[in-house]
Design a protein around this motif. Structure first.
Motif, PDB file in Angstrom:
ATOM      1  N   ASP A 151      11.232   7.011 -32.781  1.00 55.36           N
ATOM      2  CA  ASP A 151      11.437   8.177 -31.915  1.00 55.36           C
ATOM      3  C   ASP A 151      11.799   7.785 -30.487  1.00 55.36           C
ATOM      4  O   ASP A 151      11.734   8.626 -29.589  1.00 55.36           O
ATOM      5  CB  ASP A 151      10.191   9.071 -31.914  1.00 55.36           C
ATOM      6  N   THR A 152      12.149   6.551 -30.257  1.00 50.41           N
ATOM      7  CA  THR A 152      12.503   6.129 -28.900  1.00 50.41           C
ATOM      8  C   THR A 152      13.969   6.460 -28.627  1.00 50.41           C
ATOM      9  O   THR A 152      14.863   5.972 -29.314  1.00 50.41           O
ATOM     10  CB  THR A 152      12.257   4.620 -28.727  1.00 50.41           C
ATOM     11  N   LEU A 153      14.159   7.325 -27.631  1.00 50.60           N
ATOM     12  CA  LEU A 153      15.500   7.797 -27.314  1.00 50.60           C
ATOM     13  C   LEU A 153      15.995   7.137 -26.029  1.00 50.60           C
ATOM     14  O   LEU A 153      15.191   6.749 -25.176  1.00 50.60           O
ATOM     15  CB  LEU A 153      15.508   9.318 -27.124  1.00 50.60           C
ATOM     16  N   VAL A 154      17.298   7.023 -25.904  1.00 49.01           N
ATOM     17  CA  VAL A 154      17.895   6.557 -24.651  1.00 49.01           C
ATOM     18  C   VAL A 154      19.107   7.415 -24.330  1.00 49.01           C
ATOM     19  O   VAL A 154      19.686   8.046 -25.212  1.00 49.01           O
ATOM     20  CB  VAL A 154      18.343   5.071 -24.718  1.00 49.01           C
ATOM     21  N   ARG A 155      19.471   7.415 -23.054  1.00 48.94           N
ATOM     22  CA  ARG A 155      20.659   8.129 -22.632  1.00 48.94           C
ATOM     23  C   ARG A 155      21.843   7.181 -22.699  1.00 48.94           C
ATOM     24  O   ARG A 155      21.787   6.074 -22.148  1.00 48.94           O
ATOM     25  CB  ARG A 155      20.478   8.631 -21.190  1.00 48.94           C
ATOM     26  N   ILE A 156      22.890   7.601 -23.369  1.00 47.19           N
ATOM     27  CA  ILE A 156      24.117   6.807 -23.361  1.00 47.19           C
ATOM     28  C   ILE A 156      24.893   7.239 -22.112  1.00 47.19           C
ATOM     29  O   ILE A 156      24.827   6.567 -21.092  1.00 47.19           O
ATOM     30  CB  ILE A 156      24.957   7.038 -24.639  1.00 47.19           C
ATOM     31  N   ASN A 201      17.586   7.324 -17.621  1.00 49.37           N
ATOM     32  CA  ASN A 201      16.873   6.595 -18.655  1.00 49.37           C
ATOM     33  C   ASN A 201      15.529   6.183 -18.077  1.00 49.37           C
ATOM     34  O   ASN A 201      15.467   5.678 -16.951  1.00 49.37           O
ATOM     35  CB  ASN A 201      17.652   5.342 -19.079  1.00 49.37           C
ATOM     36  N   VAL A 202      14.462   6.440 -18.822  1.00 50.70           N
ATOM     37  CA  VAL A 202      13.133   5.979 -18.415  1.00 50.70           C
ATOM     38  C   VAL A 202      12.556   5.222 -19.601  1.00 50.70           C
ATOM     39  O   VAL A 202      11.903   5.793 -20.481  1.00 50.70           O
ATOM     40  CB  VAL A 202      12.227   7.172 -18.013  1.00 50.70           C
ATOM     41  N   ILE A 203      12.859   3.981 -19.662  1.00 47.73           N
ATOM     42  CA  ILE A 203      12.370   3.128 -20.750  1.00 47.73           C
ATOM     43  C   ILE A 203      12.299   1.701 -20.210  1.00 47.73           C
ATOM     44  O   ILE A 203      13.187   1.268 -19.469  1.00 47.73           O
ATOM     45  CB  ILE A 203      13.272   3.219 -22.003  1.00 47.73           C
ATOM     46  N   SER A 204      11.227   1.022 -20.549  1.00 54.58           N
ATOM     47  CA  SER A 204      11.040  -0.305 -19.963  1.00 54.58           C
ATOM     48  C   SER A 204      11.866  -1.352 -20.693  1.00 54.58           C
ATOM     49  O   SER A 204      12.194  -1.194 -21.874  1.00 54.58           O
ATOM     50  CB  SER A 204       9.560  -0.688 -20.002  1.00 54.58           C
ATOM     51  N   ALA A 212      11.341  20.881 -26.908  1.00 50.95           N
ATOM     52  CA  ALA A 212      12.069  19.605 -26.853  1.00 50.95           C
ATOM     53  C   ALA A 212      11.108  18.448 -26.627  1.00 50.95           C
ATOM     54  O   ALA A 212      11.237  17.384 -27.252  1.00 50.95           O
ATOM     55  CB  ALA A 212      13.118  19.658 -25.742  1.00 50.95           C
ATOM     56  N   ALA A 213      10.132  18.663 -25.757  1.00 49.48           N
ATOM     57  CA  ALA A 213       9.154  17.600 -25.474  1.00 49.48           C
ATOM     58  C   ALA A 213       8.303  17.306 -26.695  1.00 49.48           C
ATOM     59  O   ALA A 213       7.910  16.159 -26.928  1.00 49.48           O
ATOM     60  CB  ALA A 213       8.278  18.014 -24.294  1.00 49.48           C
ATOM     61  N   ASN A 214       8.015  18.325 -27.492  1.00 50.26           N
ATOM     62  CA  ASN A 214       7.154  18.148 -28.668  1.00 50.26           C
ATOM     63  C   ASN A 214       7.863  17.408 -29.803  1.00 50.26           C
ATOM     64  O   ASN A 214       7.334  16.473 -30.380  1.00 50.26           O
ATOM     65  CB  ASN A 214       6.727  19.512 -29.232  1.00 50.26           C
ATOM     66  N   ILE A 215       9.062  17.868 -30.137  1.00 48.46           N
ATOM     67  CA  ILE A 215       9.640  17.496 -31.431  1.00 48.46           C
ATOM     68  C   ILE A 215      10.419  16.176 -31.366  1.00 48.46           C
ATOM     69  O   ILE A 215      10.577  15.492 -32.383  1.00 48.46           O
ATOM     70  CB  ILE A 215      10.530  18.653 -31.976  1.00 48.46           C
ATOM     71  N   GLY A 275      11.461   9.705 -21.563  1.00 49.89           N
ATOM     72  CA  GLY A 275      12.583   8.819 -21.868  1.00 49.89           C
ATOM     73  C   GLY A 275      13.688   9.443 -22.704  1.00 49.89           C
ATOM     74  O   GLY A 275      14.541   8.729 -23.233  1.00 49.89           O
ATOM     75  N   PHE A 276      13.698  10.779 -22.828  1.00 51.13           N
ATOM     76  CA  PHE A 276      14.696  11.409 -23.693  1.00 51.13           C
ATOM     77  C   PHE A 276      16.126  11.245 -23.166  1.00 51.13           C
ATOM     78  O   PHE A 276      17.088  11.368 -23.915  1.00 51.13           O
ATOM     79  CB  PHE A 276      14.445  12.916 -23.836  1.00 51.13           C
ATOM     80  N   GLY A 277      16.237  11.050 -21.844  1.00 48.22           N
ATOM     81  CA  GLY A 277      17.590  11.020 -21.265  1.00 48.22           C
ATOM     82  C   GLY A 277      18.106  12.415 -20.968  1.00 48.22           C
ATOM     83  O   GLY A 277      19.199  12.580 -20.443  1.00 48.22           O
ATOM     84  N   PHE A 278      17.375  13.423 -21.339  1.00 46.20           N
ATOM     85  CA  PHE A 278      17.713  14.796 -20.983  1.00 46.20           C
ATOM     86  C   PHE A 278      16.433  15.506 -20.568  1.00 46.20           C
ATOM     87  O   PHE A 278      15.353  15.041 -20.920  1.00 46.20           O
ATOM     88  CB  PHE A 278      18.425  15.520 -22.138  1.00 46.20           C
ATOM     89  N   PRO A 279      16.553  16.617 -19.869  1.00 46.36           N
ATOM     90  CA  PRO A 279      17.772  17.241 -19.384  1.00 46.36           C
ATOM     91  C   PRO A 279      18.549  16.357 -18.406  1.00 46.36           C
ATOM     92  O   PRO A 279      17.960  15.657 -17.599  1.00 46.36           O
ATOM     93  CB  PRO A 279      17.281  18.500 -18.669  1.00 46.36           C
TER      94      PRO A 279
END
Lengths: 813, 59
Positions: free
Chosen positions: A780-785, A761-764, A382-385, A415-419
């Motif tokens: 590829d910037t993801l956020v948690r809804i 969420n970890v995004i500035s 998950a961290a790679n792709i 910053g994936f918002g998961f797990p």
């Protein structure tokens, strides 16, 4: 800085680069070329016409068999896991037998290239759909309320939206050939029993339906084996006739061998297990019927096969790196999987394809640490792709190993918002206490959808959303509690009982009781629609394959929709709980305690969207707010969450017990905002609601992360299936040398306070604003809804701004 | 009209397979678009009328 994917192999880099993503934004599929496939609809219709008059389970089994025998199958270049739900890799399927509205919505869209044929098919099915069958049990007024999607989610029989946890283990461990033999033996035994002397109708007549159910299971399982064999043949034909590359030829011959073996026979190693799991996923979630989710305890399920292939090197031998590549392939396969949802649900999952959530961590059945090397490989992939899907739920157990928790941290830090994190001990105990699940079974739980635990394994898993799921929308419920049950703002419909005009309320108790009456009415309508839908499912929408792979259904000769072996009723309360809490708190303080304003003045201000009343609005905005460890607001919050738990507890559902509420939001906090008038927390009409189930309202948590945790910890989470908490953490701190230690300390506090859930969420601020200006640099910037993640650039500006507006918490503060 | 049995993309189904029927076969074709190559398989019969992709066997 933009997030950068680092696929572990050239293959997964190629697959990522050409991935046929199926996610939606603003209710539309983002990628050009995504289309509605017609073959499934055509084939099930053709079979239905030929089989009318047979028992329904037989009709359904033959329908499935006709699809699997005849649908166009395909294999793409580079794939290691094969199989799809439609005739073309860019398509998603349609389900005309479920909901007429959902089918027509799609047929009349630009996604459907076969409109004339599909109009005919949808009209053919109209009298047979579970929508038509269920509607007769509701008045036009009740249907109008439900279909307006204002106070409750439209029912499953019209959205066609369901959820399931397939009994994967039965397929992986037994293989279908053995199960076919077992079921055929049951049919033979039943036939022999019918002929025993003396005749006893009371004992024997029940066997008739069981024989039908078992025969349907056999038809379905044989068709599935045949469908896998079709894939085996295709891979072999490709290797022998179409391809020159010796390495790919060798891979295809191995794929052919795998599809010959599974799901017909037990999985031999990790490659077999992944393929068998994928076939089973497709069948249960999108071929036999549509169901959302990716419910599985993946590390536990795959561990025996991972051990054989990677650690013991006894079958389908591979390295850890090979396993990581396979898990990367799985993530891309899920990203390409097309789901079919009506517009309301496409908007509810803004930026997403569907709710795909797998579960890791926790404990094993014997209580030992459930995280293993397979867990780490899945997290590393998950961290790679870097794909939004499938999301991951991690069961945080105090005794879980730190190495795995560091891998969880690595994903969150990126910053994936998961797990997302669920409290393992609390949720295990809840299954034992509320649903009478034996402890060893409870310890194998996985998330059914975003954050609702259910058991996994060989029997008794959740099979339909009429067991757990569906929504009540609390902010709208409170709005109509102040307007005599009538929706003045959006639908102009009487949505609930006449509880009076808020302008005339003389005490806070009157406000509270009106809200309670409206919640009660909404809950009961929603629950009734689920259970009526359940009867329609088990009568008209039998699922012979799903039944065939559940040990309980096979044993009892029952359809999976009918058998509620392990009750798991739950019900979402979506986006707006904190708006209700903050609004009630402000009313209590400013109207009934400080007497600064009257209810008449407040109702006038709300009806006019605070126009000309900015000073008054700021008073309400600055009243005590949940999320600041303020006893005044938190006391009312506690009372509110207890109220909703008590209100659901009054009811008994199909499976014989009461549902637990689950406070969360997905993108409902965005979608329902524009339907909701101004609220007494100082919010303007149309603005977003609160993003979670207990997340403080945007910008209202001002006392730091520990204060948020303390406020949330006052909710008795044991009465709830889940209570979603979104937190936005500082990118600087998370990426510092002390990042893991700070986060780990935060998580220990979270756990010690007995909180159910948290996701990050970890995004500035800077990156989100830069992505709004130059989206091409942030692909590829993801956020948690809330409950799922999305690509930031795929969200509408309104939705992006709700993420930016969330308070960034400084864990060192 | 030409029949599928004449086509190089026609592959008979082995007798031991679940979906075996006499004269039934797989029609396998390669396709390519901007996202890459993929191969499609759908069931046909020897006697099915050939489609526009017919590729006649030379031997």
């Amino acid at each position: 800085m933009p997030t950068v994917a680092t696929p572990s192999t050239e293959r997964t880099a190629r697959l990522k680069n050409r991935c046929r993503f199926k996610h939606v934004a603003g209710g539309e599929y983002v990628h050009a070329g995504v289309k509605a496939g017609v073959e499934r609809a055509r084939l099930i219709t053709e079979s239905h016409k030929k089989n009318i008059g047979n028992p329904n389970c037989i009709i359904r089994a033959r329908g499935l068999a006709n699809i699997l025998d005849n649908i166009t199958i395909h294999i793409q270049d580079d794939e290691l896991i094969v199989g799809a739900n439609t005739e073309h890799p860019d398509y998603f399927p349609m389900y005309p037998e479920l909901s007429y509205f959902a089918t027509v919505d799609m047929v009349e869209s630009h996604y459907c290239d076969h409109q004339e044929e599909m109009r005919e098919i949808s009209e053919y099915w109209r009298p047979y759909t579970i929508q038509t069958k269920a509607e007769k049990y509701f008045t036009p007024e009740e249907l109008g309320i439900m279909y307006s999607a204002t106070i409750v989610q439209p029912p499953m029989f019209v959205t066609a939206f369901s959820s399931i946890v397939p009994t994967y283990e039965a397929v992986l461990e037994d293989g279908l050939i053995k199960r076919i033999e077992d079921v055929e033996q049951k049919i033979a035994d039943a036939n022999a029993s019918l002929r025993e002397s003396p005749w006893n109708a009371q004992d024997k007549l029940g066997l008739l339906d069981k024989i039908d159910q078992w025969e349907a299971m056999v038809i379905a399982m044989k068709a599935v084996v045949g469908w896998a064999q079709r894939h085996a043949r295709l891979a072999k034909i490709m290797a022998e006739n179409f391809l020159a590359d010796p390495k790919r030829k060798e891979e295809l011959l191995e794929i052919s061998d795998i599809c010959r073996n599974v799901p017909a026979y037990p999985a031999r190693g990790l490659k077999d297990a992944m393929q068998s799991k994928w076939f089973t996923y497709l069948l249960c979630h999108s071929v036999e019927r549509y169901s959302s989710g990716y419910g599985q305890k993946e590390d536990k399920m795959l561990w025996p096969y991972y051990k054989k292939s990677v650690l013991d090197q006894t079958d389908q031998v591979m390295t850890y790196a090979d396993a990581v590549e396979l898990f990367e392939c799985e993530r891309l396969k899920v990203s390409e999987h097309g789901s079919t949802k009506g517009r309301q649900l496409r908007e509810f999952f803004a930026g997403s394809n569907d709710l795909f959530i797998l579960t890791l961590g926790g404990t094993n059945a014997d209580g030992t640490d459930g995280s293993n090397e397979c867990t780490n490989a899945i997290l590393e992939a998950a961290a790679n792709i870097v794909t939004t899907e499938p999301s991951i739920g991690f069961r945080w157990n105090e005794n879980g190993n730190v190495e795995t928790k560091k891998k969880v941290f690595e994903c969150i830090k990126k910053g994936f918002g998961f797990p997302s994190i669920k409290n393992d001990e609390m949720n295990t105990q809840q299954l034992v206490k509320y649903f009478n699940v034996p402890l060893d079974v409870a310890r194998d739980w996985a998330l059914v959808l975003c954050m609702s635990p259910g058991i996994t394994g060989r029997r008794g898993t959740q099979k339909t959303r009429s067991e757990g799921g569906s929504d009540v929308y609390p902010a709208k419920v409170m709005e109509i509690a102040l307007t005599n049950g009538f929706d003045e703002f959006f639908s102009n419909v009487q949505l609930g009982p006449e509880t009076g005009d808020g302008a005339n309320f003389k005490s806070f108790d009157e406000v509270w009781n009106a809200v309670k009456a409206q919640i009660r009415s909404a809950i009961e309508l929603s629950l009734r629609s689920k259970d009526v839908g359940r009867i329609m499912e088990l009568t008209h929408l039998c699922c012979p394959f799903i039944s065939a792979i559940d040990d309980g259904c096979v044993e009892k000769g029952m359809d999976a929709n009918a058998l509620a072996e392990v009750a798991n009723p739950w019900h979402n309360i979506i986006g707006g709980s904190v708006v209700v809490i903050d609004s009630m708190t402000a009313i209590k303080k400013l109207v009934f305690e400080d007497k600064k304003y009257t209810m008449a003045e407040l109702m006038d201000a709300l009806r006019n969207n605070w126009e000309g009343k900015e000073e008054m609005r700021l008073d309400f905005w600055n009243a005590p707010k949940f999320g600041n460890d303020d006893p005044y607001a938190d006391e009312l919050a506690t009372k509110y969450y207890d109220l909703i738990a008590d209100e659901w507890k009054r009811n008994t559902t199909y499976s014989g017990t009461y549902p637990l509420p689950l406070a969360q939001s997905v993108a409902g906090y965005i979608v329902n905002g524009p339907k909701t008038a101004a609220t007494a927390n100082g919010r303007h009409a149309g603005e977003a609601l609160d993003d979670g189930g207990s997340s403080p309202y945007m910008g209202c948590d001002k006392n730091g992360p520990t204060a948020v945790l303390k406020s949330v910890s006052k909710i008795d989470a044991s009465k709830h299936k889940g209570v979603l908490l979104n937190q936005r953490l500082s990118t600087v701190l998370m990426n510092s040398d002390a990042g893991f230690d700070l986060w780990h300390a935060y998580m220990k506090t979270w756990h010690s306070l007995g909180i159910d859930h948290v996701q990050f969420n970890v995004i500035s601020q800077e990156d989100m604003k830069a992505a709004q200006i130059e989206p091409e640099k942030y692909t590829d910037t993801l956020v948690r809804i809330a409950g799922y993640s999305a690509k930031f650039i795929d969200l509408a500006r309104y939705s992006q701004d709700t993420i930016i507006a969330r308070t960034e918490q400084d864990m060192a503060g | 009209m030409a029949k599928c049995e004449k086509c190089t993309f026609f592959f008979p189904i082995p007798e031991e397979d679940m979906d075996f029927e006499p004269d039934k076969g797989d029609c396998v074709r390669q396709q390519e678009d901007t996202k890459g190559k993929f191969w499609l398989s759908r069931p046909v019969f020897r006697s099915t009328e050939a489609c526009e992709h017919l590729s006649v066997q030379t031997s």
